[in-house]
Structures are given as C-alpha cells and as structure tokens.
Design an enzyme around this catalytic site. Structure first.
Site, PDB file in Angstrom:
ATOM      1  N   HIS A 187       0.812  -1.216   0.000  1.00  0.00           N
ATOM      2  CA  HIS A 187       0.000   0.000   0.000  1.00  0.00           C
ATOM      3  C   HIS A 187       0.852   1.276   0.000  1.00  0.00           C
ATOM      4  O   HIS A 187       1.897   1.350   0.621  1.00  0.00           O
ATOM      5  CB  HIS A 187      -0.980   0.015   1.170  1.00  0.00           C
ATOM      6  CG  HIS A 187      -0.355  -0.186   2.509  1.00  0.00           C
ATOM      7  ND1 HIS A 187      -1.096  -0.281   3.662  1.00  0.00           N
ATOM      8  CD2 HIS A 187       0.928  -0.312   2.908  1.00  0.00           C
ATOM      9  CE1 HIS A 187      -0.292  -0.444   4.704  1.00  0.00           C
ATOM     10  NE2 HIS A 187       0.933  -0.476   4.264  1.00  0.00           N
ATOM     11  N   ASN A 188       0.371   2.255  -0.761  1.00  0.00           N
ATOM     12  CA  ASN A 188       0.961   3.598  -0.839  1.00  0.00           C
ATOM     13  C   ASN A 188       2.359   3.639  -1.451  1.00  0.00           C
ATOM     14  O   ASN A 188       3.068   4.637  -1.326  1.00  0.00           O
ATOM     15  CB  ASN A 188       0.979   4.278   0.534  1.00  0.00           C
ATOM     16  CG  ASN A 188      -0.420   4.564   1.040  1.00  0.00           C
ATOM     17  OD1 ASN A 188      -0.988   3.759   1.784  1.00  0.00           O
ATOM     18  ND2 ASN A 188      -0.969   5.690   0.647  1.00  0.00           N
TER      19      ASN A 188
END
Length: 342
Positions: A241-242
């Site tokens: 994620h991210n």
C-alpha cells in the site's frame, strides 16, 4: 489463419525469392521448422539449418546468398531479426483481434462501455465502471465498482481489478494479477491481537504500464498506490500500500516492495529484491537480483547484496570473502610459527 509469402513480404517491405503463394499458418525456430511454418535466419551460426529446415518460408537478410539448394521460399529484408520481431507483433495483434461481448457475462447497467471492445465469457463488471475504446477483457476477469479503464488496454483471463482503481491507456494486465486488494494493515491491541485497519484508497496505473501474471498491487490506506507511465512489472511481484514507482522503471519477478516506499524513474531492479517500507529510491538506480534494500538510495547508484551496498565494493568484498578459508589457514600457520618462536 494463413498468410502467403507475398502478403508477408508486403508487411515487411521484403522481396520474395521462390513461390510467392507459399502459405504458412505458424511460426517456428529454424532448427525446428515444419511444413506450413515461417522462420527466420539472423544469427550466422544457424546458417546450416537454412539448408535442412522443413519450414515453408524463411526470412533472411537481403545480402544472404545460399551456397546450396534451399527447399523453402525466402523473403529478403533489410534486417531479418527486426523484421521477424515486427511480424511477431503483427501476429499478436491479429491473434488478439477479438470484438463483442460473450455470454454468460455480468455487466452492470450503470457501466459505460466504449467502442470496439471485447469482453470474454464469465467476466463481471461492476457498477459505474468506465471502459474506454478498443479495450479487451478476457474471460473470467473481475472489474469492481467505479473502476476506470483507458483506451486500448488489455486484461487477460483471470485478472482482477478491485473497486475505485484507475487503469490508464495502453496498459496490459496479465492473468492472475490483482490490482487493488487491501494493503497489509493491522494494529495490535492490548491483548496482542491484531485489528484490521481499513484500506480506503485505490491503485492508479498510468499509461503504458505492463503488469505480469500473478503480480499483486495493493490499494492505499489513504490516497493512492501509483504506478507511473511506462513501468514494466514482471510476474509474481508484490507491491504494498501507498508505494509509488516512477516512470519507465522495470522490475523483475518475485520482488517485494513494502508500504510507502517511493521508487524513482528509469530504475532497473533484478529478481527477488526486497525493499523495506518508507524508503526513497532515487532515479536511474540499478539493483542486482536478491539484494535487500533497507536504506534510502541516491540517484544513479548500483547496488548488490543483503543488506545492499555499492556494486563495485560488493565485488571487491566477494573476492576476499571467497578467499577467507585460505586467509584463516595462513593466519593459523603464522600463529603457530609465532608460538614456536616464543
């Protein structure tokens, strides 16, 4: 699908030597040529095979002059290797040239579908999805709610794109790839148990991104996981994620990138490289296979090892490392001599 030597020569701007109506329906290596196959000769060491191949048509350089009788029809071109590569691309386009919506499939009434698209059987397309022109989605794929897919993109069988993700133009997502699954976010409580942290962001693939088979790209906790224009991802890569990957970076198979790491532009990353989270990797970085990255990396560095350090220093260190048994033996002998003198 069959092509004549004359048709192929037209595509490649080549000249036919032999039967212009000779037909082929498959491609083969020159040493494995069979009747009805098209092959090519580019590497001189394979020249003997041009006289024994059973292929029907062979692409050769324009300056090729046979020294023996040849049974196949020749197509002479400027560069046999480049011409055969061009033909492979053309062949692939023809092979994938499908249109229409197969049944059974499930397409939400609120989905917006572009022109000249193909949707394979058993595909599910959710609410408010927007699909551009000339998109091809092969069988057993899943497109979640609010997804956007740009023009000329291809999703092969079994690809999954979760809700709210954005796929750019001219992207390729191979079978088994998963775009937008939940990021690995859990918070421990006072009892040592883990509670899931909702992942409410999305994934954005910009234009001309290729995603390999069984590669997974997790949605952001907040905001977006971003794969910039022209990035090429091999099979079985994990992107958390991210994460953000800069444009035109290429990453080989089984690499894992932990959350919130930012990788720069034009990087080349070998297979099975591991990145810790929250790192910043510069532009034009090259990382050798099986390296472990646990620190920020400046532009233009070349790294190897785990933990990774300068590629040049790693090679020098390896010379010493592989000689350690000899060095230990020498030290032990010197110590014995020293003790004897005492």
């Amino acid at each position: 699908m069959k092509f004549t030597a004359e048709q192929i020569a037209g595509i490649l701007d080549g000249v036919v030597v032999g039967n212009p109506q000779a037909e082929v329906s498959k491609l083969s290596k020159i040493e494995e040529g069979v009747k009805g196959a098209l092959t090519f000769l580019a590497n001189p060491k394979y020249t003997p095979y041009i006289y024994t191949t059973k292929a029907t048509i062979a692409i050769v350089d324009k300056d090729f002059v046979p020294e023996q009788d040849i049974n196949c029809t020749l197509i002479k071109v400027e560069d046999a290797y480049k011409s055969f590569s061009k033909l492979l691309e053309y062949y692939n386009q023809v092979k994938l040239n499908k249109f229409g919506i197969e049944q059974p499939s499930s397409i939400s009434k609120s989905a917006k579908i572009g022109k000249d698209i193909y949707i394979g059987a058993f595909t599910v397309i959710g609410d408010n999805v927007t699909i551009g022109d000339n998109v091809k989605i092969f069988a057993n794929s899943y497109i979640g709610d609010n997804v956007v897919i740009g023009d000329n993109s291809v999703l092969f069988s079994g690809a999954k794109v979760y809700s709210d993700c954005i796929i750019g133009k001219h992207c390729v997502i191979n079978s088994g790839a998963i775009i937008g699954a939940d990021g690995f976010g859990f918070a421990p409580n006072e009892n040592g148990e883990y509670t899931k942290v909702p992942q409410i962001g999305n994934v954005i693939l910009e234009d001309y991104v290729d995603v390999g088979a069984a590669t997974t790209i997790d949605r952001a906790t907040l905001g977006s996981t971003i794969i910039r224009q022209g990035v090429k991802l091999d099979n079985q890569i994990q992107i958390a994620h991210n994460v953000e990957i800069g444009k035109n970076t290429v990453i080989a198979a089984q690499t894992g990138i932990a959350g919130s790491t930012k990788i720069g532009e034009n990087c080349q990353i070998g297979g099975q490289v591991g990145f810790a989270g929250h790192l910043t990797i510069g532009n034009n970085v090259k990382i050798q296979a099986q390296s472990g990255i646990g620190r920020n990396i400046k532009d233009n560095e070349i790294l190897q090892g785990s933990p990774a350090f300068s590629y040049g220093d790693w090679n020098k260190s390896y010379v010493y490392f592989k000689n350690l048994p000899k060095l230990v033996k020498t030290i032990n002998e010197l110590e014995k001599k020293g003790n004897g003198n005492n």
